[in-house]
Design an enzyme around this catalytic site. Sequence first.
Site, short mmCIF file in Angstrom:
data_model
loop_
_atom_site.label_atom_id
_atom_site.label_comp_id
_atom_site.label_asym_id
_atom_site.label_seq_id
_atom_site.Cartn_x
_atom_site.Cartn_y
_atom_site.Cartn_z
N SER A 1 0.86 -1.19 0.00
CA SER A 1 0.00 0.00 0.00
C SER A 1 0.89 1.24 0.00
CB SER A 1 -0.88 0.01 1.26
OG SER A 1 -1.54 1.26 1.43
N TYR B 1 -1.59 -0.51 10.89
CA TYR B 1 -1.81 -0.87 9.49
C TYR B 1 -0.58 -0.53 8.66
CZ TYR B 1 -3.76 -1.00 4.79
OH TYR B 1 -3.99 -1.26 3.46
#
Length: 249
Positions: free
Chosen positions: A146, A159
């Site tokens: 990501s 995260y």
Amino acid sequence: MSDWNEKVEEKVVVVTGASSGIGEAVARTLAKEGARVVLAARRVDRLEKIVAEIREAGGQALAHAVDVTKPEDFQALVDATVAHFGGVDVLVNNAGVMPLSPLAAGKVDEWRQMVSVNVMGVLHGISAVYPRFREQGRGHLVNVSSVAGHVVFPGATVYCATKFAVRAISEGFRQESGPNIRSTIICPGAVESELASHITDAGLRETIRSFESIAIPAESIAQAVLYAIRQPATVDVNEIIVRPTAQTL
């Protein structure tokens, strides 16, 4: 020069998290290009629907239930793929969760879930497929990280840590795997997906949903995966970042 890596046709590709979003788009895109795809996720009913649609369009596909946090599930997935299609050429480690929250909220169970799925899930995939790649003398690992694996955001600390870890694991795999096994990291920005639905913190859920107006289709990420896979055998595309043009971070 061998053109094994220049053609997507007939490659056997396993895609985790394939019941929706990026995983579904990757499976559909590669099947359309002639790959034999194995769609893996926990929602088998959804997988079977997608597989039926791929087959109706002339593609080759198989659905397989998997919980990536369980190494035995991942091994069973690889074994079923080899039994059905005769091998495995590419693993797309896409399964992931994103229950964002501030550290002060102390949501330890959600932190543990992210580490289990986003980090251990990737490692379980490597453990299951790496011996096959070595035996074949070729293979391609595609890990979905990501932009959060490059930049840390408030409320997304854990995260982001998991996505930084995916990049580190991918680079370590590249260095250890030798000249004929490839490693690619795909880093999406804001993409249409179900990830916001995992967020239990109301404020962060709304913040992430505010990105929906600029989010790009999951097909955009699928095209990046396709690009990496179809490169010649001597070319290893190590990392691709794909953002909406309107995304600044």
